[in-house]
Every structure is written in C-alpha cells, then in structure tokens.
Design an enzyme around this catalytic site. Structure first.
Site, short mmCIF file in Angstrom:
data_model
loop_
_atom_site.label_atom_id
_atom_site.label_comp_id
_atom_site.label_asym_id
_atom_site.label_seq_id
_atom_site.Cartn_x
_atom_site.Cartn_y
_atom_site.Cartn_z
N GLY A 67 -31.37 25.75 -19.85
CA GLY A 67 -30.09 25.91 -20.52
C GLY A 67 -30.17 25.86 -22.03
O GLY A 67 -29.56 26.68 -22.73
N THR A 68 -30.93 24.92 -22.55
CA THR A 68 -30.97 24.77 -24.01
C THR A 68 -31.58 26.00 -24.67
O THR A 68 -31.04 26.52 -25.65
CB THR A 68 -31.77 23.50 -24.37
OG1 THR A 68 -31.08 22.37 -23.83
CG2 THR A 68 -31.88 23.34 -25.88
N GLN B 41 -23.16 24.25 -15.71
CA GLN B 41 -22.54 23.45 -14.64
C GLN B 41 -21.78 24.30 -13.64
O GLN B 41 -21.52 23.87 -12.53
CB GLN B 41 -21.59 22.41 -15.25
CG GLN B 41 -22.29 21.32 -16.04
CD GLN B 41 -23.25 20.48 -15.20
OE1 GLN B 41 -23.13 20.39 -13.97
NE2 GLN B 41 -24.21 19.86 -15.86
N GLY C 3 -32.02 26.15 -13.92
CA GLY C 3 -32.50 26.00 -12.55
C GLY C 3 -32.32 24.62 -11.96
O GLY C 3 -31.93 24.47 -10.80
N CYS D 265 -28.10 13.76 -21.22
CA CYS D 265 -28.83 14.06 -22.45
C CYS D 265 -28.52 13.05 -23.54
O CYS D 265 -29.29 12.89 -24.47
CB CYS D 265 -28.47 15.44 -22.94
SG CYS D 265 -28.85 16.65 -21.71
#
Ligand code: FES
Lengths: 293, 402
Positions: free
Chosen positions: B73-74, B180, B201, B326
């Site tokens: 994602g990042t 999400q 993933g 996070c």
C-alpha cells in the site's frame, strides 16, 4: 507492542495498592492527596498518602491511575517505594528509582515514572501547605506539539528546569514530540535557543550559583539544601555538640531547627547567619534567608 | 496452520490463506526463473505473472494491463501521488483528508515543504466528509485528489464515486487508497471515476510485501521506481513472483468468498458490538455506522486507556488494536479519532475489533465474556469516575481552549 519487563507486567496485572484513602478522622494521622496529569495527555495519577503526624512517616499509600501499562505499574512501584518513608525521605525518591524498581521502562514511557514523582511531590507539598508551582504560562504561547497540545512555554520551562539537551529527553519528560514527530525539529530549535541564552547570560554574569538555582525544580532545590546541610554544615555543628534539621522551604526562606548546644547557645543567631545562611547563599542562591523555628 | 489466539486485528494484517501459501510455494522452490528471460524456464514464470495480474484485475473489475504490482500500500500511494504530480507540473495543489493513512499524509506533509499546497478535508463526529468543503477546495490548480475508500480505524466508507464525479468535473486526477476496501466491498473500475487505486496483499490473506496499483488506461503515469523496463516501464525491478502469485490467488479467493463472508462478518460484528454496548456502560461506537466496512467496529470506553485494555485482552489471547497498527508504536492518540473531535474521555480508550472470514462465533463469545471484567477492573483503577467528575471536567476544559 512495547517491550515491558516482567516486573512491569506483574504490577500492571496485579496492582495491590490501588484505590482511595479516606479520612476517617483517625487521630495522629492525616490524609493528603496529589494529582498530576490529565485525561488529554492520556495519563493521570491521583496519589493518596496517610501520614503519621508525629513521625512524619507515610504509613499507607494508594493510587488511582488513568493510563497505560507503564503508568499503572509506575504508580504501584511508587507506592511500594514510599511506604514507611518519612516525607523528607520520600521527596528524595526520583523517577529513576521508580523506573529502576520496575527493571526499566521503554524510553518513550519514562514520562510515566516522572508522573509518579510529580504526584508524590504534589501530595507532600499539599500536606505541608506549600503551594505547588502552577505554571499558568504553560497554556500560553504558540502550540508546538499538536499531538499532545504542548506549548512552547511549557517546553522551554521543562528544558530549563531539567537541563535537557536533546529532543528525546523532552519526549521522555512531557511526551512532546513523541507522537507524529513533526514537531521534533521545532523542539530542537527551542533547545538550541535556550542553550544560546544560557551561554550569553553566563558570559555576562559571573555568579554561577544563581544560574544553577534557576534551573532547579523545588524537589531538586530541597535536595540540594539538604545535601549542603548534611555535608557541609552539620559536621561542624555536631563537632560543637549541636545540630540542625531542615524544617521547611518556602521560596528562598529556609526554616531550620537548631538542636543541642546550638538551640540554647547564645550565639545561635550567629551560627544561623554565618555558618548556615552564608553557606547556603554561596552554594545555592544569594537571596536565601535562613530562619530558625 | 493453527492460530492460538483470537485474532480480531484484521485491518492491521491478516492470516495468509493456506491455499495462497500452496499456490506461491512452487515459485519459491521449483519455478525460480526470471519472468523477463527468453528461455522457457523463465517463460513459465512469466505465465504465472500474467495469471496473477488477471486475478487481481478481476477482483477490481479492471483490465489486466491496468495493474502494476508494487511492494504494498505505501509504495502504491507514493507512486500514484508522485505520478499524478509529475504528469501535471503546472498544477501545485493537492486535496486529501485529515484521516488518511500515514502513507498519504506523511507524503503530503513532505510535498508541502516542496512548494505544493495541500488541503486536508475535515470530517464530522461520525468520520464523514462534507462534500461542500471538497467543492470549495477544488480549483483549476488542483492536480490531485487523494482520498481513502474506507478508513482503517473506524471502517467509515466514503462516497467515493460521488467524490470522483466532483473531482473529474474539475479536471484533477483522482487517487483512492483502497487498502481496507479491497476484498471487503465489491469494486468495479470499469464504471468508476477512480483514476488510480491502491491495494495491499496482506490485508486480504496474502503475505506482506506485495500489493497492486490500478492505473486507469489513458492516465498519464510517471514511475516512482525506475531501472529495467519491467511492468511496461511503470515499476522497474524483477517482479516478486511468489508474492504476486500469492496476491493473485488471494484475489481469486476474495472474489469467491466475499459475499458470504461479508454477510457473516456483519452478523458477528453486530453481535459483538451490541452485546458490548449492552453489557458495558459508558462506551460508544466511533465512526459512521451506516456507511461502514462489514468487518470493523471501533468502540470508545470512557475513563480508561486503550493500551491497558489491549494488554489485558492479550492475556486472554485476544488480539485487537487501539488505533492504526502503523502508529501504535507512538504515544499519539489516533489522528483519525482526533479529527472526528471525540472527547478525550473516549479518545484514549478506543479499541478496534476487525474481523475476517476466519472469525468464529466462539471467538466473539470469548471477547464478550472477558471484556466487561477488564473494563470494570481498569475503571476501578481510574481516578476519572463519576465521583471525580469535577477533576475530569476541569481537564476537559483545559483542553477545549487549546
Ligand atoms: S506534533 Fe508533536 S509529536 Fe506530533
């Protein structure tokens, strides 16, 4: 997840001293309370002490804590540490001792032990009727750390009072900078500017004693006075069959009890001024006045 | 594979599906060829990459040429945002929200230091956006609007297509962090206003370190990672083949299970939530309960602190979260809950339970069994209780004027 010692977890899961001490009008004892922290910061502690009036000893202590694992464990540790101590002895308990009792705390959680020490100080000051420094200026000025709502004036005060030199220390003391970290650069700048101010004023002022006292918290100041009395004053007096005991500290007015030969001695005024006041002025602050009770 | 804990922290990460492990294993052991190689050994692997790309595309309702594999994602968010800005160097304005994941927020903060102006849209007490605020912020200078599909902490779902329509009307690129939402909500990029969309993933039962970025065909794209010409030059570097095979398999399984899993999760989540609210006083649900992910509930327990709750739950082998994973290493109360203007009484004591298709009724029962005692114990320890209302009020006041 934080790494906690077994001791922290043990005290967190099974605290034995939580709760309130109520004043049941028992003779010879007094209940005193100290509160620090806030629901905004995410931790707060209310400490209750039962003090034996004659001996000045803490005969019981209880806590109520809102906070994380280490805040609850630190409160439990604090109570264990101060029970049975006199108030003067208790004032010497440092946040480092609390942390050590716990077998250490994660760096970012040191502020929990600081909170313990502050609550203790608040309770004892309350008992002795000494007004706690309320730092109203803390709420003024620019907000530096928005995560924890901490102003520049508060950061400046804490840095100065504790001679902090790194932004990490500021996190550990008051959390500022310990959230998103975006204020860390500003905190660094504040520290540098304070260091610069100190160097300039040291250069223009060759009375280091006075500077030192400015940076002392009330607890540190009392501890320093006690140290000077114990190490430098009392041995001389004891050799002369006398003694002195610290009774109270109210700003720069220091009250002492002269004992033994000193108490009845016709030259006790001189002892007070020459032996004690001059020494404390020299060591701590030139504005100190010593009075006998 | 056995879990020995009750895992209700699926918005942080998920268990890798055994079928996914099975699918990826041969690409670690036997089929280790480079998909870019000219020989058949590499060619077999290239075929696996293609299949995985199709599987991911199917989950998103996209074309396989629109899928770029990333490390997660990042990276996807960083690549999308930077690409959108590089493609329109004349535009210097970005719009995002106050409740984005740090992958977006931190980058936006950095871009502010590089001459971009950023509008951070606010949310109301339910975590919802005010679309008028978006309209007011959109200008001809807006290069990019980056808004999450669903919030990781509260599960609040934003009206993405409606937002997209407004964004497109102003000619800005629309990027959606759907980490999400993917696998939990049906998506179809074919009839969408979204230009770029990011998925990860490990939120859908694949391993960590693999993700995908959807780039609508026709959207100008400048790669973040350059080097060899892999993935049509849009993301250089030899592909993480076992990872993307796993992602493909996980995507296939999500598509297969989504409907039935969603229905079950909603039932379990609602039972958990309702029972907690009925058994425990002074607690409330955070977020928009009408527009919400099926698997998430975030509950604020007044007068106590989240980490203490979590550690007690942990003693019962229950894994939950007190904010986004996070940032849970930090001391900061959740930026999402703060943006919603929650009172401090609730803010520090908020716990997120996030379910998945492996969650069982017995696990929900266990949480319901132990949680009331934990909350009671911590409240007994807390100085903030009814009888201490004055102290509490004093503190709340100090705060409000800050
Ligand atoms: S603003 Fe200070 S830590 Fe976030």
């Amino acid at each position: 997840m934080w790494e906690y010692t077994d001791k922290v977890l043990e005290l967190f899961y099974n605290p034995k001293n939580q709760g309130v001490l109520e004043d049941k009008g028992e003779s010879g004892v007094k209940i005193t309370t100290g509160e620090v922290g806030s629901i905004a910061c995410g931790d707060a502690l209310r400490l209750h002490l039962k003090v034996d009036v004659d001996t000045d000893k803490i005969v019981d202590a209880r806590f109520q804590t809102f906070g994380c694992t280490s805040a609850i464990a630190s409160s439990e540790a604090l109570v264990e540490l101060v029970k049975g101590k006199t108030l003067d002895e208790a004032l010497e308990v440092t946040n480092k001792e609390i942390a050590a009792y716990l077998g250490g705390l994660p760096e970012a959680k040191i502020h929990c032990s600081v909170m313990g020490q502050e609550a203790l100080e608040a309770a004892i000051y309350n008992y002795r009727g000494i007004p706690l420094d309320v730092h109203e200026e803390d709420d003024e000025g620019a907000l530096v750390c928005t995560c924890f709502g901490i102003s520049e004036s508060r950061i400046r005060r804490v840095v100065k009072e504790n001679n902090l030199t790194r932004a990490e220390d500021v996190i550990n003391y008051i959390k500022a900078g310990g959230g998103c970290g975006s204020c860390l650069a500003t905190i660094d700048d504040i520290i540098v500017s304070i260091q610069r101010e100190v160097t300039t004023s040291q250069a223009s002022n060759n009375n280091p004693g006075q500077l030192a006292v400015k940076a002392l918290t009330p607890v540190q100041k009392i501890a320093l006075i006690q140290k000077v009395l114990d190490e430098e004053v009392r041995p001389v007096l004891i050799a002369d069959g006398g003694d002195v005991e610290l009774y109270d500290v109210d700003g720069d007015i220091i009250k002492v009890k002269l004992q033994g030969a000193c108490g009845s001695c016709s030259s006790s005024f001189a002892t007070l001024k020459i032996a004690i006041e001059a020494r404390l002025r020299d060591r701590i602050s030139p504005s100190i006045v010593v009075e006998a009770v | 594979m056995q879990r020995n804990c009750i895992y209700l922290d699926n918005n942080a990460t998920t268990k890798v599906d055994p079928a996914v492990v099975e699918a990826m294993m041969p690409y670690i052991t036997d089929y280790y060829g480079n998909p870019s190689s000219m020989h058949t050994f590499g060619g077999q692997v290239a075929k696996a990459v293609k299949i995985a790309r199709e599987q991911v595309a199917a989950l998103l309702g996209a074309d396989e040429t629109e899928i770029v594999f990333t490390s997660g994602g990042t990276e996807g968010d960083n690549a999308a945002i930077r690409a959108a800005l590089l493609a329109q160097p004349e535009k210097r304005h970005i719009i995002t929200t106050q409740v984005e994941h740090p992958a977006v927020l931190t980058l936006c903060k950095q871009l502010e230091t590089q001459g971009y102006s950023v509008t951070y849209l606010s949310v109301n007490q339910h975590g919802q956006l005010d679309l008028d605020e978006l309209d007011a912020a959109l200008t001809g200078n807006t290069a990019l609007v980056s808004i999450m599909y669903a919030n990781n902490e509260t599960g609040t779902v934003f009206p993405i297509e409606e937002i997209g329509a407004r964004v497109k009307a102003k000619g800005a690129i629309f990027h959606v962090d759907a980490v999400q939402a993917v696998g939990k909500l049906p998506l179809n990029m074919k009839n969408s206003t979204i230009d770029m969309l990011v998925m990860s993933g490990h939120k859908i039962h694949a391993p960590k370190g693999i993700g995908a970025l959807y780039i609508r065909r026709g959207v100008r794209f400048r790669p973040l990672i350059i080097g060899g010409g892999q993935q049509r030059g849009r993301r250089a570097g030899t592909e993480n083949v076992p990872g993307l095979v796993a992602l493909g398999k996980a995507a296939e399984l999500e598509l297969l299970h989504m409907e039935e899993a969603t229905a079950r999760e909603i039932k379990q989540r609602d039972r958990l939530e309702k029972t907690i609210l009925s058994l425990i006083s002074d607690c409330e649900v955070n977020g928009d309960i009408t527009q919400r992910l099926p698997n998430t509930t975030n509950i604020g327990f007044k007068y106590i602190e989240g980490e203490a709750i979590l550690l007690h739950l942990n003693q019962h082998q229950i894994c939950a979260s007190s904010g986004s994973a996070c940032s849970s290493g930090s001391l900061e109360p959740s930026h999402v809950l703060r943006a919603m203007g929650l009172p401090y009484t609730t803010l520090h004591g908020s716990i997120r339970f996030s379910l998945c298709r492996y969650t069982t009724e017995a696990e929900i029962d266990k949480v319901i069994e132990v949680l009331p005692g934990i909350i009671q114990h911590l409240r007994d320890l807390s100085p903030f209780k009814n009888d201490q209302a004055a102290w509490l009020q004093q503190h709340e006041q100090v705060l409000t004027h800050r």
